[in-house]
Design a protein around this motif. Sequence first.
Motif, PDB file in Angstrom:
ATOM      1  N   ALA A 219       0.826  -1.209   0.000  1.00 56.32           N
ATOM      2  CA  ALA A 219       0.000   0.000   0.000  1.00 56.32           C
ATOM      3  C   ALA A 219       0.861   1.260   0.000  1.00 56.32           C
ATOM      4  O   ALA A 219       0.529   2.257  -0.658  1.00 56.32           O
ATOM      5  N   ALA A 220       1.980   1.217   0.716  1.00 58.99           N
ATOM      6  CA  ALA A 220       2.870   2.378   0.758  1.00 58.99           C
ATOM      7  C   ALA A 220       3.483   2.654  -0.611  1.00 58.99           C
ATOM      8  O   ALA A 220       3.617   3.816  -1.021  1.00 58.99           O
ATOM      9  N   SER A 222       2.117   1.909  -3.546  1.00 60.74           N
ATOM     10  CA  SER A 222       1.060   2.444  -4.405  1.00 60.74           C
ATOM     11  C   SER A 222       0.798   3.913  -4.091  1.00 60.74           C
ATOM     12  O   SER A 222       0.686   4.747  -5.001  1.00 60.74           O
ATOM     13  N   CYS A 223       0.699   4.231  -2.810  1.00 64.26           N
ATOM     14  CA  CYS A 223       0.488   5.631  -2.423  1.00 64.26           C
ATOM     15  C   CYS A 223       1.696   6.489  -2.788  1.00 64.26           C
ATOM     16  O   CYS A 223       1.544   7.648  -3.197  1.00 64.26           O
ATOM     17  N   GLY A 224       2.891   5.920  -2.651  1.00 61.71           N
ATOM     18  CA  GLY A 224       4.094   6.671  -2.986  1.00 61.71           C
ATOM     19  C   GLY A 224       4.154   7.042  -4.456  1.00 61.71           C
ATOM     20  O   GLY A 224       4.577   8.152  -4.812  1.00 61.71           O
ATOM     21  N   VAL A 225       3.726   6.128  -5.325  1.00 59.02           N
ATOM     22  CA  VAL A 225       3.706   6.434  -6.759  1.00 59.02           C
ATOM     23  C   VAL A 225       2.740   7.581  -7.051  1.00 59.02           C
ATOM     24  O   VAL A 225       3.052   8.500  -7.816  1.00 59.02           O
ATOM     25  N   ALA A 226       1.559   7.530  -6.433  1.00 59.07           N
ATOM     26  CA  ALA A 226       0.574   8.593  -6.653  1.00 59.07           C
ATOM     27  C   ALA A 226       1.080   9.937  -6.132  1.00 59.07           C
ATOM     28  O   ALA A 226       0.970  10.969  -6.813  1.00 59.07           O
ATOM     29  N   ILE A 227       1.644   9.932  -4.935  1.00 58.26           N
ATOM     30  CA  ILE A 227       2.149  11.182  -4.356  1.00 58.26           C
ATOM     31  C   ILE A 227       3.330  11.707  -5.165  1.00 58.26           C
ATOM     32  O   ILE A 227       3.451  12.918  -5.419  1.00 58.26           O
ATOM     33  N   CYS A 228       4.208  10.802  -5.595  1.00 60.17           N
ATOM     34  CA  CYS A 228       5.367  11.209  -6.388  1.00 60.17           C
ATOM     35  C   CYS A 228       4.930  11.820  -7.716  1.00 60.17           C
ATOM     36  O   CYS A 228       5.478  12.838  -8.154  1.00 60.17           O
ATOM     37  N   GLY A 229       3.938  11.209  -8.358  1.00 61.45           N
ATOM     38  CA  GLY A 229       3.431  11.777  -9.604  1.00 61.45           C
ATOM     39  C   GLY A 229       2.850  13.163  -9.412  1.00 61.45           C
ATOM     40  O   GLY A 229       3.041  14.058 -10.248  1.00 61.45           O
TER      41      GLY A 229
END
Length: 271
Positions: A219-220, A222-229
């Motif tokens: 989950a971290a 997946s969230c990291g990819v979204a936040i990074c984008g």
Amino acid sequence: MIPTGVIVAVTNMTFVLGVPIDVLSSVILPGNPIGFLTLRTYTNSCQHLIINFLISFKIAHYMKIPPRITFYMLLICPMVAGIVQYITAIYLLNHVPNICTHENPSWKCLYVETLYIIDFMECSFVKTFGVGSIYFPLLFGLLLGLVLPIISWFLWKKFPNIKWLAFIHFPMILVATNNVPPAPAGEYTTWFLVGFIFNLILYRYAHAWWEKYAYVFSAAMSCGVAICGFIIFITLQNNNIKFPEWWGTGGPTRDGCPLEIANYSGYVVTD
């Protein structure tokens, strides 16, 4: 709906009957892209959304959230998200030059391009995949996908002492390729490598760590990819700051492949 729901519940792989529905719609409505997309929306897309709806209910159940509150939120949130996405799409279309074209590699709209290609290829399925066409050999992939699970099951039954045969699951391996278009092919190998490390090596040799942190780490990521984008768009792309050039970002569309926009013969069409 029920068979695909059972597959999702058992394997944790979201699988919808996209190809059979596309073939059926192309036979019923040949040469009609609008009708093809309409039927695809009411079948394939609705099936996918229903499965995600049930997955959200399952997660809420595990988190002890009352079903009524979950149901209300799953009705309200898509409405809000739809409005926000529509406004965002209009804003991007009016403010990003050459969006969804190869002239703007940062905004290629890969999913839209893939859907566009599928629409025009499969709405005339007989002509595109008929005998003598360049895409006809792809149909043998359907036969291969049918035969491979039978072969692996037969070998597992024939040689029960070979333990690793029980871990060969061709449907799960092949269903992951559904997202390769529009996702780059490199993501498939990355998925396999991460899955091999976490679900085999760590599961076997560090099971306590895996049991406690594996799903949290997933989950971290997946969230990291979204936040990074989001951060990359706000801080870099929105300020016309380009990504550094290196071998992994070469090629006409900056994905490291010089033949990414080439045709099936390997030639890059320039006009």
